[in-house]
Design an enzyme around this catalytic site. Structure first.
Site, PDB file in Angstrom:
ATOM      1  N   THR A  40      -1.961   4.707   0.529  1.00 59.05           N
ATOM      2  CA  THR A  40      -1.476   4.011   2.095  1.00 59.05           C
ATOM      3  C   THR A  40      -1.734   5.540   3.335  1.00 59.05           C
ATOM      4  O   THR A  40      -2.113   5.733   4.390  1.00 59.05           O
ATOM      5  CB  THR A  40      -0.573   3.538   2.141  1.00 59.05           C
ATOM      6  OG1 THR A  40      -0.339   2.458   1.340  1.00 59.05           O
ATOM      7  CG2 THR A  40       0.007   2.732   3.707  1.00 59.05           C
ATOM      8  N   TYR A  54      -2.899  -4.447   4.992  1.00 62.23           N
ATOM      9  CA  TYR A  54      -4.523  -2.931   5.366  1.00 62.23           C
ATOM     10  C   TYR A  54      -4.678  -2.724   3.750  1.00 62.23           C
ATOM     11  O   TYR A  54      -4.423  -3.484   2.621  1.00 62.23           O
ATOM     12  CB  TYR A  54      -3.689  -1.773   5.581  1.00 62.23           C
ATOM     13  CG  TYR A  54      -2.859  -1.490   5.248  1.00 62.23           C
ATOM     14  CD1 TYR A  54      -2.956  -0.510   4.061  1.00 62.23           C
ATOM     15  CD2 TYR A  54      -1.411  -1.527   4.522  1.00 62.23           C
ATOM     16  CE1 TYR A  54      -1.481  -0.081   3.331  1.00 62.23           C
ATOM     17  CE2 TYR A  54       0.192  -1.125   4.156  1.00 62.23           C
ATOM     18  CZ  TYR A  54      -0.644  -0.518   3.656  1.00 62.23           C
ATOM     19  OH  TYR A  54       0.324  -0.060   2.512  1.00 62.23           O
ATOM     20  N   THR A 120       2.272   5.812  -2.405  1.00 60.11           N
ATOM     21  CA  THR A 120       3.628   5.948  -2.943  1.00 60.11           C
ATOM     22  C   THR A 120       4.166   4.899  -3.791  1.00 60.11           C
ATOM     23  O   THR A 120       4.899   4.930  -4.081  1.00 60.11           O
ATOM     24  CB  THR A 120       4.219   4.651  -1.333  1.00 60.11           C
ATOM     25  OG1 THR A 120       3.566   3.845  -1.066  1.00 60.11           O
ATOM     26  CG2 THR A 120       3.948   5.993   0.060  1.00 60.11           C
ATOM     27  N   ASP A 121       3.040   4.317  -4.486  1.00 59.39           N
ATOM     28  CA  ASP A 121       3.577   3.429  -5.275  1.00 59.39           C
ATOM     29  C   ASP A 121       4.131   4.499  -6.534  1.00 59.39           C
ATOM     30  O   ASP A 121       5.391   4.084  -7.951  1.00 59.39           O
ATOM     31  CB  ASP A 121       2.061   2.121  -5.997  1.00 59.39           C
ATOM     32  CG  ASP A 121       2.477   0.931  -4.773  1.00 59.39           C
ATOM     33  OD1 ASP A 121       2.950   1.120  -4.354  1.00 59.39           O
ATOM     34  OD2 ASP A 121       1.705   0.324  -5.455  1.00 59.39           O
ATOM     35  N   LYS A 193      10.915   5.352  -5.819  1.00 59.36           N
ATOM     36  CA  LYS A 193      10.052   4.043  -4.203  1.00 59.36           C
ATOM     37  C   LYS A 193      11.311   3.152  -4.745  1.00 59.36           C
ATOM     38  O   LYS A 193      11.726   2.083  -5.583  1.00 59.36           O
ATOM     39  CB  LYS A 193       8.681   3.626  -4.573  1.00 59.36           C
ATOM     40  CG  LYS A 193       9.032   2.788  -3.229  1.00 59.36           C
ATOM     41  CD  LYS A 193       7.394   2.422  -3.811  1.00 59.36           C
ATOM     42  CE  LYS A 193       6.659   1.755  -2.622  1.00 59.36           C
ATOM     43  NZ  LYS A 193       5.193   1.342  -2.098  1.00 59.36           N
ATOM     44  N   GLU A 314      25.861   0.530 -26.264  1.00 62.52           N
ATOM     45  CA  GLU A 314      25.012  -1.301 -26.333  1.00 62.52           C
ATOM     46  C   GLU A 314      24.542  -1.734 -27.879  1.00 62.52           C
ATOM     47  O   GLU A 314      24.911  -2.016 -28.116  1.00 62.52           O
ATOM     48  CB  GLU A 314      24.113  -1.183 -25.971  1.00 62.52           C
ATOM     49  CG  GLU A 314      25.039  -1.685 -24.370  1.00 62.52           C
ATOM     50  CD  GLU A 314      25.218  -2.734 -24.449  1.00 62.52           C
ATOM     51  OE1 GLU A 314      24.869  -4.418 -25.198  1.00 62.52           O
ATOM     52  OE2 GLU A 314      26.214  -3.346 -23.695  1.00 62.52           O
TER      53      GLU A 314
HETATM   54  N1  ASP Z   1      -0.475   0.179  -3.410  1.00 60.86           N
HETATM   55  C1  ASP Z   1      -0.565   1.647  -2.510  1.00 60.86           C
HETATM   56  C2  ASP Z   1      -0.886   2.888  -3.473  1.00 60.86           C
HETATM   57  O1  ASP Z   1       0.116   3.168  -3.893  1.00 60.86           O
HETATM   58  C3  ASP Z   1       0.921   1.832  -1.557  1.00 60.86           C
HETATM   59  C4  ASP Z   1       1.007   3.004  -0.624  1.00 60.86           C
HETATM   60  O2  ASP Z   1       0.275   4.422  -1.060  1.00 60.86           O
HETATM   61  O3  ASP Z   1       1.881   3.333  -0.018  1.00 60.86           O
HETATM   62  O4  ASP Z   1      -1.044   3.321  -3.525  1.00 60.86           O
END
Ligand code: ASP
Length: 357
Positions: A40, A54, A120-121, A193, A314
């Site tokens: 992103t 986006y 971020t993923d 995340k 467990e």
């Molecule tokens: N789907 C995107 C990625 O991980 C989301 C992000 O960057 O926030 O590349």
């Protein structure tokens, strides 16, 4: 007399040269390489109100850097585009390619630190991986953004500025791979995340961030306790492939289908992402025993998002020859298990590694 004058002049010259040198040393900006991988932070939306819908991974890294001219005041920066992908597509091959390039750059005397712009993923997996395999004390910072650069209140510019500041700093050296987002500095080992789509405060570490970065100031409050980078047994320069490790998510009514598929696909270990304390449903207990009898490692993790899986809690792990995670979530456990399996297939050794890092 003449001689004394020369001596005096010589001393003045030496002193002024020393001043010039120290002024130059003070002015000397660190050299930081920014490696672009997409995400992103390289995203663009149709309009400025598109904060969550986006296209990611479209803006080249040089353009992302150029959009933050303030960076040139704190570091000499150059960009390098290695991928242009959403981080959900970060497969093992790409992880290795990125790790090897970072390692190469870290060996260069004219590189003081590295920033990786990343989706971020899966930032948490890449950061944990680099934290385990890089052999350098120089700062490496992974950074992303939750909003594309085209959005109102875009967070990428400040995140990138802060990441460069951290990567070029002396304070960040020797602290392992870091993730800088939303004014916080996290350890690559711990960070995860926690919100899927739009909150800028999505990154959290179970024990809190290592520190903050605010208005050109780094403030560290804690240090990583687990071995990282130069202190680990894993060296990216020695690893050319990673063994396959898969994750089987658990829920009521879970069936054996995923386990069978992973074994048939050649998995060397399966992370059993169990409910609660890595619990195993009654119909899955014999399946995991069968998996193990085929030589595939079974590693119990918890899908709860935090906590430690207790060995022999467990399930009788000793009896079944299974392994448990420490506090790593399943995706981090997968990274560590892949690295561990490049060293050993002994269950006891594997368990030690899961507890160590
Ligand atoms: N789907 C995107 C990625 O991980 C989301 C992000 O960057 O926030 O590349």
């Amino acid at each position: 007399m003449q001689h004394a004058k020369f001596k005096q002049l010589g001393a003045v010259m030496i002193i002024s040269a020393a001043f010039a040198f120290s002024a130059q040393a003070q002015d000397k900006k660190p050299n930081v390489v920014v490696i672009g991988t997409g995400g992103t932070i390289a995203g663009a939306g149709a309009s400025s109100v598109n904060t969550a819908a986006y296209q990611s991974a479209v803006v080249p890294v040089d353009k992302i850097i150029a959009a933050v001219p303030e960076i040139s005041k704190i570091a000499n920066v150059r960009g390098e585009q290695i991928f242009q992908i959403g981080s959900e597509s970060f497969n093992d091959e790409r992880l290795l390619k990125l790790g090897k390039r970072v390692s190469e750059l870290l060996k260069q005397s004219d590189v003081d630190g590295i920033v990786i712009t990343h989706g971020t993923d899966t930032i948490e997996e890449t950061a944990y991986f680099l934290n385990l395999v890089l052999k350098s004390e120089k700062p490496v910072v992974v950074v992303g953004s939750m909003r594309p650069g085209t959005a109102l209140g875009a967070d990428g510019a400040l995140n990138l500025y802060d990441a460069v500041l951290v990567a070029g700093s002396k304070e960040a050296a020797g602290k392992g791979t870091l993730v800088v987002m939303n004014d916080e500095i996290h350890s690559g080992r711990d960070v995860t995340k926690s919100n899927n789509s739009f909150k800028v405060e999505t990154f959290r570490s179970p024990y809190g961030p290592l520190g903050y970065v605010v208005e050109n100031k780094l403030m560290f409050y804690r240090l990583p306790a687990r071995p990282h980078t130069t202190q680990t047994e894993f060296d990216i320069d020695q690893i050319n492939s990673l063994p396959r490790v898969d994750i089987a998510y658990n829920y009521g009514n879970v069936s054996r289908a995923a386990y069978d598929a992973f074994v048939n696909a050649g998995a060397k270990a399966i992370i059993h992402d169990g409910t609660g304390n890595g619990s195993v449903a009654e119909q899955i207990v014999p399946v995991l025993q069968e998996v193990r009898s085929k030589g595939v490692q079974v590693i119990r993790a918890t899908r709860t998002g935090s906590g430690v899986v207790i060995r022999n809690g467990e399930q009788p792990d000793d009896k079944y020859d299974w392994v448990v995670t420490d506090d790593q979530n399943a995706q981090k456990a997968r990274i560590l298990a892949e690295l561990a399996l490049t060293k050993t297939n002994d269950t006891k050794e594997l368990q030690k590694i899961m507890w160590k890092y």
